[in-house]
Write a protein that holds these residues in place. Structure first.
Motif, PDB file in Angstrom:
ATOM      1  N   HIS A 129      34.555  37.766  40.504  1.00 60.11           N
ATOM      2  CA  HIS A 129      33.200  37.696  39.954  1.00 60.11           C
ATOM      3  C   HIS A 129      32.219  38.360  40.919  1.00 60.11           C
ATOM      4  CE1 HIS A 129      33.545  35.459  36.160  1.00 60.11           C
ATOM      5  NE2 HIS A 129      34.720  35.098  36.668  1.00 60.11           N
ATOM      6  N   ASN A 145      31.735  40.041  35.826  1.00 63.91           N
ATOM      7  CA  ASN A 145      33.092  40.229  36.368  1.00 63.91           C
ATOM      8  C   ASN A 145      33.192  41.636  36.949  1.00 63.91           C
ATOM      9  OD1 ASN A 145      33.365  38.030  34.325  1.00 63.91           O
ATOM     10  ND2 ASN A 145      35.510  38.166  34.860  1.00 63.91           N
ATOM     11  N   HIS A 171      41.122  38.443  40.097  1.00 58.51           N
ATOM     12  CA  HIS A 171      40.088  38.251  39.073  1.00 58.51           C
ATOM     13  C   HIS A 171      38.806  37.918  39.838  1.00 58.51           C
ATOM     14  CE1 HIS A 171      38.707  36.118  35.197  1.00 58.51           C
ATOM     15  NE2 HIS A 171      37.829  35.730  36.090  1.00 58.51           N
ATOM     16  N   ARG A 182      36.722  37.302  26.516  1.00 49.63           N
ATOM     17  CA  ARG A 182      36.777  35.903  26.944  1.00 49.63           C
ATOM     18  C   ARG A 182      35.758  35.641  28.047  1.00 49.63           C
ATOM     19  NH1 ARG A 182      37.264  32.762  31.287  1.00 49.63           N
ATOM     20  NH2 ARG A 182      38.942  34.047  32.143  1.00 49.63           N
ATOM     21  N   ASP A 183      36.000  36.134  29.254  1.00 52.84           N
ATOM     22  CA  ASP A 183      35.023  35.897  30.329  1.00 52.84           C
ATOM     23  C   ASP A 183      33.732  36.658  30.031  1.00 52.84           C
ATOM     24  OD1 ASP A 183      34.515  34.439  32.591  1.00 52.84           O
ATOM     25  OD2 ASP A 183      36.021  35.403  33.840  1.00 52.84           O
TER      26      ASP A 183
HETATM   27 ZN    ZN Z   1      36.303  34.329  35.511  1.00 50.94          ZN
END
Ligand code: ZN
Ligand code: KIV
Length: 515
Positions: free
Chosen positions: A205, A239, A203, A14-15
């Motif tokens: 980045h 990420n 989560h 997804r990311d």
């Molecule tokens: Zn993200």
């Protein structure tokens, strides 16, 4: 779940897919999801169902095929997103909906154009609706890093009451600094009501290069889920990298005192698969999965390692799945040995027909290359899956000419929709000539966005693994090809990309506007 268990939530599909040009087909996502299951990740975020019908289909297919990991879809808090996510995860043995809304003043005011009270109401409604599909509901406060702590406490209180079971605190823009991020997580856990009833997640980045450090700081402050991707793939600078977090927690058990469920011996195979499919190479000095991660160059280091390995090694390469160039099979190996080694490598062969086809290609490779390593088998099987899936354009034979002072040329025979076509072309080099020859038949109108070659193993007889990225009308595809002849590998990669464009199986890039 015990309090010393760290949940690993993988968002490569997804990311990770939000990296420019990394869009994957449904079949590619399925292959990665199966590998993530072998890696034993707890949660696979398989996509964002409302982003496109292709995404929803891929999540549904993964939810049907993967039994051991929880399958999750992302969703904004609106009804349409939650419904799409709920339908997509339906076949899963364990399904999760991950719903999110932005909570920072800048996002609420400028992007959502919503008042904070309305954001809280939307979050509650989203979580309540998600609970109608599954009792595993995660809520994320997008841009938490730039949100006011009091507002985060308020919204987290409310969504926990509404039924959220995991609370994720994202550093959406990669702005956090480790000590500060840890303090933030600690304060939230202390102040939010019923915080002991949920799993806290982070989560991060990598815009300032601190995604892993920030994730680990949050873990030390009480987070028990980390959201991460293979090779640190992801939006902008990426990420937090799964392999780095997992190996830090494992190697420094003295500090973290935590366990993950990850089978670390699958890390390198997963990294290679993701890199091959997305066309994102792994830098040689990348921790854990870079080609040089365990290479000792200085004489003093080499001497130390030979005398006692732990003088310079804090992890063992085999623990993360480096095969240490293990010689596995050769020309005389039989079909059973081939099948057994594939099984040992965790490579799934879908049918006897595929096994026979792959075995014939293995024999052809063994004729060209005297030593076959595990990496060769992995590349061969990647190529095999690509050939079986999509064969509108196929390379039948090729002849290349390249001589000092002469214009390089390529003469190809292609199968196009089952019909053989011959074509010759010249170019600035043999690869260019081959691509021109293919294009003069395919007339795809696509643009070459990336061409990269990697040697799979060492030695001049190593197979070259080529990635070709093509773009057409906003659609981006990655093609791969492997061969001991890198021009043939290049032609195969180009044809593979064309086959994907032809099949039209990728969605438009990029994803919906708000993530
Ligand atoms: Zn993200
Ligand atoms: O970075 C982010 O905030 C996200 C959320 C959707 C969790 O990806």
């Amino acid at each position: 779940m015990s309090n010393n268990r760290l949940v690993v939530f993988d968002t490569t599909l997804r990311d990770g897919e939000q990296s420019p040009g990394a869009a994957m087909t449904k079949d590619e996502k399925l292959r990665i999801a199966r590998q993530l299951e072998r890696l034993k990740v707890d949660v696979i975020e398989a996509g964002f169902a409302a982003a496109s019908p292709g995404d929803a289909e891929a999540i549904h297919a993964i939810a049907s095929a993967v039994r051991e990991s929880t399958i999750c879809s992302l969703a904004r808090t609106g009804e349409r997103d939650i419904r799409a996510a709920g339908e997509a995860i339906k076949p899963a043995a364990r399904g999760r909906i991950h719903t999110f809304i932005a909570t920072s003043p800048i996002h609420m005011e400028k992007k959502l154009r919503m008042k904070p009270d309305d954001v809280v109401e939307a979050a509650i409604a989203g979580v309540k609706m998600a609970r109608q599909y599954t009792d595993d509901v995660e809520f994320s406060a997008e841009d938490a890093v730039r949100s006011e702590t009091d507002f985060l406490v308020r919204i987290f209180d409310a969504v926990i009451k509404a039924g959220a079971t995991t609370i994720n605190v994202p550093d959406t823009v990669g702005y956090a600094i480790p000590a500060n991020w840890g303090d933030r997580m600690r304060e939230l856990i202390e102040r939010v009501a019923n915080s002991d009833k949920v799993i806290w997640s982070t989560h991060c980045h990598n815009d300032l290069g601190m995604a892993v450090a920030n994730s680990l700081a949050a873990v030390q402050a009480g987070a028990r889920q980390v959201e991460c991707t293979i090779n640190g793939l992801g939006e902008r600078a990426g990420n937090a990298s799964l392999e780095e977090i997992v190996m830090a927690v494992k190697t420094r058990g003295d500090i973290f005192g935590l366990e993950t469920g990850i089978d670390t011996s699958q890390i390198v195979a997963t990294s290679k698969l993701v890199s091959t499919i997305t066309g994102y190479p792994v830098q040689p000095n990348k921790a854990i999965v870079g080609a040089n991660a365990f290479a000792h160059e200085s004489g003093i280091h080499q001497d130390g390692v030979l005398k006692h390995r732990e003088t310079y090694e804090i992890m063992r390469p085999e623990d993360v799945g480096w095969a240490t160039n293990r010689l596995t099979l050769g020309k005389l190996s039989g079909r059973n040995a081939f099948r057994t080694r594939l099984q040992e490598l965790g490579i799934v062969v879908e049918s006897e027909e595929q096994l026979n086809h792959a075995f014939a290609r293995f024999k052809a490779l063994a004729d060209k290359k005297s030593e076959i390593f595990d990496e060769d088998l992995q590349a061969l099987m990647s190529d095999e899956n690509l050939e079986i899936d999509l064969e509108y354009y196929k390379l039948v034979s090729a002849r290349f000419h390249s001589e000092t002072g002469e214009t390089p040329s390529a003469a190809l025979t292609l199968s196009v929709g089952g019909e053989e076509r011959k074509i010759e072309s010249s170019g600035s080099g043999p690869v260019d000539a081959a691509f021109r020859a293919i294009e003069s038949i395919a007339q795809s109108g696509s643009e070459l966005l990336l061409y990269s070659v990697n040697a799979i193993t060492t030695g001049t007889d190593a197979q070259g693994e080529v990635t070709v990225r093509l773009g057409r009308e906003g659609r981006v595809v990655n093609g791969q090809g492997a061969d001991t002849d890198i021009i043939v590998a290049s032609a195969k990669a180009y044809l593979n990309a064309l086959n994907k464009l032809h099949a039209g199986t990728t969605k438009l890039n990029p994803q919906v506007e708000t993530v």
